[in-house]
Write an enzyme that holds these catalytic residues in place. Structure first.
Site, PDB file in Angstrom:
ATOM      1  N   ARG A 174      15.456 -24.083 -22.982  1.00 44.55           N
ATOM      2  CA  ARG A 174      14.006 -24.318 -22.764  1.00 44.55           C
ATOM      3  C   ARG A 174      13.356 -24.996 -23.968  1.00 44.55           C
ATOM      4  O   ARG A 174      12.566 -25.925 -23.800  1.00 44.55           O
ATOM      5  CB  ARG A 174      13.314 -23.007 -22.359  1.00 44.55           C
ATOM      6  CG  ARG A 174      11.886 -23.162 -21.969  1.00 44.55           C
ATOM      7  CD  ARG A 174      11.404 -22.114 -20.963  1.00 44.55           C
ATOM      8  NE  ARG A 174      11.918 -20.785 -21.120  1.00 44.55           N
ATOM      9  CZ  ARG A 174      11.578 -19.935 -22.092  1.00 44.55           C
ATOM     10  NH1 ARG A 174      10.698 -20.274 -23.009  1.00 44.55           N
ATOM     11  NH2 ARG A 174      12.117 -18.730 -22.138  1.00 44.55           N
TER      12      ARG A 174
ATOM     13  N   TYR B 226      -5.856 -42.696 -15.026  1.00 45.86           N
ATOM     14  CA  TYR B 226      -4.995 -42.174 -13.969  1.00 45.86           C
ATOM     15  C   TYR B 226      -5.721 -41.025 -13.257  1.00 45.86           C
ATOM     16  O   TYR B 226      -6.107 -40.040 -13.892  1.00 45.86           O
ATOM     17  CB  TYR B 226      -3.648 -41.733 -14.545  1.00 45.86           C
ATOM     18  CG  TYR B 226      -2.787 -41.091 -13.507  1.00 45.86           C
ATOM     19  CD1 TYR B 226      -2.435 -41.796 -12.345  1.00 45.86           C
ATOM     20  CD2 TYR B 226      -2.357 -39.787 -13.628  1.00 45.86           C
ATOM     21  CE1 TYR B 226      -1.677 -41.207 -11.361  1.00 45.86           C
ATOM     22  CE2 TYR B 226      -1.589 -39.188 -12.646  1.00 45.86           C
ATOM     23  CZ  TYR B 226      -1.255 -39.902 -11.515  1.00 45.86           C
ATOM     24  OH  TYR B 226      -0.509 -39.315 -10.539  1.00 45.86           O
TER      25      TYR B 226
ATOM     26  N   ASP C 266      -2.604 -43.259 -23.470  1.00 43.69           N
ATOM     27  CA  ASP C 266      -1.677 -43.372 -22.340  1.00 43.69           C
ATOM     28  C   ASP C 266      -1.308 -44.847 -22.247  1.00 43.69           C
ATOM     29  O   ASP C 266      -2.106 -45.686 -21.835  1.00 43.69           O
ATOM     30  CB  ASP C 266      -2.354 -42.875 -21.047  1.00 43.69           C
ATOM     31  CG  ASP C 266      -1.423 -42.954 -19.839  1.00 43.69           C
ATOM     32  OD1 ASP C 266      -0.435 -43.700 -19.890  1.00 43.69           O
ATOM     33  OD2 ASP C 266      -1.717 -42.278 -18.825  1.00 43.69           O
TER      34      ASP C 266
ATOM     35  N   LYS D 224       7.590 -44.298 -14.833  1.00 44.90           N
ATOM     36  CA  LYS D 224       7.254 -45.694 -14.508  1.00 44.90           C
ATOM     37  C   LYS D 224       8.209 -46.657 -15.225  1.00 44.90           C
ATOM     38  O   LYS D 224       9.387 -46.633 -14.971  1.00 44.90           O
ATOM     39  CB  LYS D 224       5.792 -45.970 -14.870  1.00 44.90           C
ATOM     40  CG  LYS D 224       4.818 -44.860 -14.480  1.00 44.90           C
ATOM     41  CD  LYS D 224       4.809 -44.575 -13.000  1.00 44.90           C
ATOM     42  CE  LYS D 224       3.792 -43.482 -12.682  1.00 44.90           C
ATOM     43  NZ  LYS D 224       3.945 -42.917 -11.365  1.00 44.90           N
TER      44      LYS D 224
HETATM   45  N1  PLP Z   1      -0.507 -41.956 -16.492  1.00 40.23           N
HETATM   46  C1  PLP Z   1      -0.466 -43.034 -15.694  1.00 40.23           C
HETATM   47  C2  PLP Z   1      -1.105 -44.303 -16.187  1.00 40.23           C
HETATM   48  C3  PLP Z   1       0.132 -42.983 -14.435  1.00 40.23           C
HETATM   49  O1  PLP Z   1       0.138 -44.079 -13.654  1.00 40.23           O
HETATM   50  C4  PLP Z   1       0.705 -41.760 -14.001  1.00 40.23           C
HETATM   51  C5  PLP Z   1       1.345 -41.645 -12.665  1.00 40.23           C
HETATM   52  O2  PLP Z   1       1.107 -42.468 -11.785  1.00 40.23           O
HETATM   53  C6  PLP Z   1       0.650 -40.660 -14.847  1.00 40.23           C
HETATM   54  C7  PLP Z   1       0.047 -40.786 -16.083  1.00 40.23           C
HETATM   55  C8  PLP Z   1       1.244 -39.350 -14.434  1.00 40.23           C
HETATM   56  O3  PLP Z   1       2.644 -39.433 -14.506  1.00 40.23           O
HETATM   57  P1  PLP Z   1       3.652 -38.594 -13.602  1.00 40.23           P
HETATM   58  O4  PLP Z   1       3.501 -39.045 -12.188  1.00 40.23           O
HETATM   59  O5  PLP Z   1       4.986 -38.906 -14.209  1.00 40.23           O
HETATM   60  O6  PLP Z   1       3.285 -37.145 -13.756  1.00 40.23           O
END
Ligand code: PLP
Length: 383
Positions: free
Chosen positions: A50, A102, A175, A200
């Site tokens: 973990r 997001y 991000d 992604k």
């Molecule tokens: N940040 C962005 C810009 C995203 O496009 C996404 C998912 O689409 C996330 C965070 C969240 O990621 P995850 O789907 O891997 O939890």
């Protein structure tokens, strides 16, 4: 390996040749527990699955190198990574976050963050003055930005936000999922943490859920707290996923370079189409932050764009439903091109216009992608 480029280190998984067998692909370590020596110690450092895993660590080392950071933590999803960072803040804490980001993370910040001692001010993150005004001296612990931001692809000025964060005694987290480490390196621009939905581009094959946080400093309390939270919540990436992610990472640079070229060609082709009201792509000279994009995204403007349709929501949905090469699916950054009517996904209250389709450009022949959109526009126009 240290004198080679980021690209070379990424392709070779940071030189991860296994010492015992010479295998050039790192092994998948699936053990959840580790033997103690007779003296009751763990001389090899591993105790339990973990807190840490050797395959995950190899993956983290590659990403730390890509981001020019000090340490990376890999999680079971991008959301797990992002939320762990918010929970790692000393609370009560005030956070500044963008209006356009997001959507699932924005929803968590709107609905759940307060119960964790977080108050959030949402701002137009393209405007440094608004970010500065939102700071609450002594209370603001984090500025969170997403650049380019999903699904409008507007940019936040990373270096400008870093200056504001520093003078407020706050951290800046970015991000950088859509920019990828190929195009932007937020830590070198002054950010404290860079986050990826590794689901992604980092993995790139739509077959792994993963998230990462890379820290500028491994001595910080924020890193220590995020490490603790990942361990206690059991949010660490699984070893099989880490192995797949390591494989995907090897081709990151060639994938992103090609995706940038194709996205630019598609944006340029449709920018002047009479059925398209806006082509949203940071690499177009008409993009409101084109200059910033040129500075902050080096070597390309990304593989994501959105098209807005003069015929409104009905036209956008008609085009999506007529496409044959583009796949109608959520997510982004994979080898196959995806299209999505984001307003339908995000629901009421979204800043995403209902006449917009989000396009994630994959590795297909760009002519096929353009022809497919052209035929769908022609059909939608005839309807
Ligand atoms: N940040 C962005 C810009 C995203 O496009 C996404 C998912 O689409 C996330 C965070 C969240 O990621 P995850 O789907 O891997 O939890």
């Amino acid at each position: 390996m240290t004198n080679t480029s980021r690209e070379t280190r990424c392709v070779q998984a940071a030189g991860a040749v296994e010492s015992e067998t010479g295998a050039i692909v790192p092994p998948v370590h699936i053990a959840t527990t580790f033997e103690r020596d007779p003296d009751n110690s763990y001389p090899r450092g591993f105790t339990y699955g973990r807190p840490h895993n050797a395959t995950v660590q190899t993956c983290e080392d590659v990403i730390t190198g890509l981001e020019s950071g000090a340490a990376t933590l890999a999680f079971g999803s991008g959301m797990a990574a992002a939320i762990s960072l918010f929970l790692a803040l000393p609370r009560p804490a005030h956070v500044v976050a963008p209006n356009v980001m997001y959507w699932a993370l924005r929803n968590w910040l709107k609905t759940d963050a307060a119960s964790h001692g977080l108050s959030v001010t949402f701002v137009d993150a393209t405007d440094l003055a608004m970010i500065r005004e939102a700071i609450r001296p002594g209370q603001t612990k984090l500025i969170w930005i997403e650049t380019p931001s999903n699904p409008l692809w507007s940019l936040a000025d990373i270096a400008g936000c870093a200056t504001i964060a520093r003078s407020a005694g706050a951290n800046l987290a970015v991000d950088s999922t859509a920019a990828t480490p190929v195009l932007s390196q937020p830590l070198t621009l002054g950010a404290d943490v860079v986050m990826h939905s590794a689901t992604k581009y980092l993995n790139g094959h739509s077959d792994v859920l993963a998230g990462t946080l890379t820290f500028a400093s491994a001595d910080s309390e924020l890193y220590a707290a995020a490490t603790r939270i990942r361990s206690t919540h059991g949010a660490i990436l699984g070893p099989f996923e880490a192995a797949l992610l390591l494989r995907g990472l090897r081709t990151l640079f060639v994938r992103v370079e090609r995706q940038c070229l194709s996205a630019r060609a598609i944006a340029e082709h449709f920018a002047s189409h009479d059925q398209i009201s806006h082509a949203l792509y940071p690499g177009l000279a008409t993009h409101p932050q084109y200059e910033l994009a040129q500075r902050q995204m080096v070597g390309g403007s990304g593989g994501m764009l959105s098209l807005r349709f003069a015929g409104g929501q009905a036209a956008a949905i008609a085009v999506a439903s007529t496409l044959k090469v583009w796949v109608r699916a959520t997510s982004l950054g994979g080898v196959e091109s995806l299209v999505e009517h984001r307003a339908s996904v995000e629901g009421p209250g979204t800043p995403c216009p209902d006449d917009l389709l989000r396009l994630s450009v994959g590795l297909e022949a760009v002519d096929d992608l353009i022809k497919d959109l052209d035929q769908a526009l022609a059909v939608a126009h005839g309807n």
